[in-house]
Scaffold this motif. Sequence first.
Motif, PDB file in Angstrom:
ATOM      1  N   VAL A   1       0.837  -1.203   0.000  1.00 35.80           N
ATOM      2  CA  VAL A   1       0.000   0.000   0.000  1.00 35.80           C
ATOM      3  C   VAL A   1       0.873   1.254   0.000  1.00 35.80           C
ATOM      4  CG1 VAL A   1      -1.682   1.327   1.356  1.00 35.80           C
ATOM      5  CG2 VAL A   1      -2.011  -1.126   1.012  1.00 35.80           C
ATOM      6  N   GLU A   2       1.960   1.232   0.768  1.00 39.27           N
ATOM      7  CA  GLU A   2       2.874   2.376   0.781  1.00 39.27           C
ATOM      8  C   GLU A   2       3.515   2.586  -0.585  1.00 39.27           C
ATOM      9  OE1 GLU A   2       5.488   1.460   4.050  1.00 39.27           O
ATOM     10  OE2 GLU A   2       4.118   2.365   5.518  1.00 39.27           O
ATOM     11  N   SER A   3       3.875   1.507  -1.268  1.00 41.08           N
ATOM     12  CA  SER A   3       4.475   1.654  -2.608  1.00 41.08           C
ATOM     13  C   SER A   3       3.449   2.180  -3.610  1.00 41.08           C
ATOM     14  CB  SER A   3       5.081   0.337  -3.088  1.00 41.08           C
ATOM     15  OG  SER A   3       4.081  -0.596  -3.402  1.00 41.08           O
ATOM     16  N   LEU A   4       2.201   1.758  -3.473  1.00 39.33           N
ATOM     17  CA  LEU A   4       1.148   2.310  -4.332  1.00 39.33           C
ATOM     18  C   LEU A   4       1.022   3.814  -4.115  1.00 39.33           C
ATOM     19  CD1 LEU A   4      -1.802  -0.251  -4.062  1.00 39.33           C
ATOM     20  CD2 LEU A   4      -0.342   0.171  -6.038  1.00 39.33           C
ATOM     21  N   SER A   5       1.024   4.215  -2.864  1.00 38.64           N
ATOM     22  CA  SER A   5       0.877   5.626  -2.519  1.00 38.64           C
ATOM     23  C   SER A   5       2.023   6.457  -3.102  1.00 38.64           C
ATOM     24  CB  SER A   5       0.820   5.782  -1.007  1.00 38.64           C
ATOM     25  OG  SER A   5       0.701   7.125  -0.645  1.00 38.64           O
ATOM     26  N   LYS A   6       3.248   5.935  -2.986  1.00 34.24           N
ATOM     27  CA  LYS A   6       4.415   6.653  -3.518  1.00 34.24           C
ATOM     28  C   LYS A   6       4.342   6.807  -5.030  1.00 34.24           C
ATOM     29  CE  LYS A   6       7.536   5.404   0.188  1.00 34.24           C
ATOM     30  NZ  LYS A   6       8.642   4.561   0.618  1.00 34.24           N
ATOM     31  N   SER A   7       3.690   5.853  -5.692  1.00 32.97           N
ATOM     32  CA  SER A   7       3.579   5.943  -7.149  1.00 32.97           C
ATOM     33  C   SER A   7       2.345   6.727  -7.585  1.00 32.97           C
ATOM     34  CB  SER A   7       3.566   4.546  -7.775  1.00 32.97           C
ATOM     35  OG  SER A   7       2.394   3.854  -7.420  1.00 32.97           O
ATOM     36  N   GLY A   8       1.636   7.320  -6.624  1.00 40.77           N
ATOM     37  CA  GLY A   8       0.500   8.169  -6.938  1.00 40.77           C
ATOM     38  C   GLY A   8      -0.839   7.465  -7.019  1.00 40.77           C
ATOM     39  N   LYS A   9      -0.861   6.176  -6.741  1.00 41.93           N
ATOM     40  CA  LYS A   9      -2.126   5.441  -6.768  1.00 41.93           C
ATOM     41  C   LYS A   9      -2.807   5.551  -5.416  1.00 41.93           C
ATOM     42  CE  LYS A   9      -0.450   2.420 -10.332  1.00 41.93           C
ATOM     43  NZ  LYS A   9       0.122   1.151 -10.665  1.00 41.93           N
ATOM     44  N   LYS A  10      -4.129   5.599  -5.431  1.00 36.99           N
ATOM     45  CA  LYS A  10      -4.867   5.852  -4.203  1.00 36.99           C
ATOM     46  C   LYS A  10      -5.448   4.610  -3.539  1.00 36.99           C
ATOM     47  CE  LYS A  10      -5.998  10.491  -5.550  1.00 36.99           C
ATOM     48  NZ  LYS A  10      -5.767  11.524  -4.648  1.00 36.99           N
ATOM     49  N   HIS A  11      -5.472   3.473  -4.236  1.00 37.32           N
ATOM     50  CA  HIS A  11      -6.062   2.282  -3.627  1.00 37.32           C
ATOM     51  C   HIS A  11      -5.553   1.005  -4.272  1.00 37.32           C
ATOM     52  CE1 HIS A  11      -8.694   1.862  -7.131  1.00 37.32           C
ATOM     53  NE2 HIS A  11      -8.899   3.163  -7.041  1.00 37.32           N
TER      54      HIS A  11
END
Length: 119
Positions: free
Chosen positions: A13-23
Amino acid sequence: MEHIKGGSLKNYVESLSKSGKKHVPVGLALVIARDVASALEELHSKHIMHRDIKSENVLVDLESKKPDGTHVVKLCDFDRAVPLRASLHTCCIAHTGIPPPNVCVGTPRWMAPEVVIYS
């Protein structure tokens, strides 16, 4: 337990967030929910309570797939797991062993309100 290349759900989830994805993609979220629920069902059928369900304790391997085509999801970290005693089924006294029966364990921000209130 075998090595899970993907790491924890928290890291994912943290890697998704860093790449700009929200979920998490809906399909993967459903697989994770189903597999964690299955793991808990298995534990509970053996009269064991995990007591520390959180994203750090859910492993997701995005590189491997099961025969049904879904990603591999595992529940880990059983150091706080304890056997249930059905006659005393409340959070703080449902188990035997260490920590003592009058001490609830887990990660406070992941605990259900009723557990925090009574512990």
